[in-house]
Design an enzyme around this catalytic site. Sequence first.
Site, PDB file in Angstrom:
ATOM      1  CG  ASP A   1      42.250  34.202  38.966  1.00 59.11           C
ATOM      2  OD1 ASP A   1      43.473  34.370  39.130  1.00 59.11           O
ATOM      3  OD2 ASP A   1      41.574  34.892  38.181  1.00 59.11           O
TER       4      ASP A   1
ATOM      5  CD  GLU B   1      47.022  32.472  38.180  1.00 60.86           C
ATOM      6  OE1 GLU B   1      47.768  32.869  37.286  1.00 60.86           O
ATOM      7  OE2 GLU B   1      45.780  32.466  38.087  1.00 60.86           O
TER       8      GLU B   1
ATOM      9  CG  ASP C   1      38.049  37.096  37.305  1.00 58.04           C
ATOM     10  OD1 ASP C   1      39.239  37.436  37.405  1.00 58.04           O
ATOM     11  OD2 ASP C   1      37.167  37.817  36.798  1.00 58.04           O
TER      12      ASP C   1
END
Length: 161
Positions: A7, A67, A139
């Site tokens: 992420d 992502e 996260d």
Amino acid sequence: MRILGIDPGTRITGYGLIEKIGNRLLHVDNGAIYTRTDAPLADRLKTIYDGLSRVIADYAPTGVAVERIFVAKNALSALKLGHARGVAMLAGVNASLPVAEYTAVEVKQAVVGYGRAAKPQVQQMVRVLLNLPEIAQEDASDALAVAICHAHCFHLNDLLT
């Protein structure tokens, strides 16, 4: 298959490692790479790259999932996020690993079964799917969700080919 989910962020980059054995998903590790907010962007990107390179060297994943960028209201934030994504992808490619990208909607759909799920729902499902004692740091939890998405999508792609 060992998957490193990432992420990306210029302030905090989350990472999560899972192992897919048959139909089981096992938690390997997760964490976050923090950068100094007062440091120049180039230095922050180097910190992210070096941190992810260490994770890759330590855990030897067989694939990386990142992502994909979302449409942001703040153009400068989106550009900085794009830099962090590029560095994350570069760390994987430089280690000769395949790199896949997934949107937030794809990740939520794969983890929760609903592409517009709220963040707490995703975090709770990550905890349940990986049998974690508690919800991981935000996260890192997002990164684990990306890894889970890749495990599910990779399996589906296997079945289709």
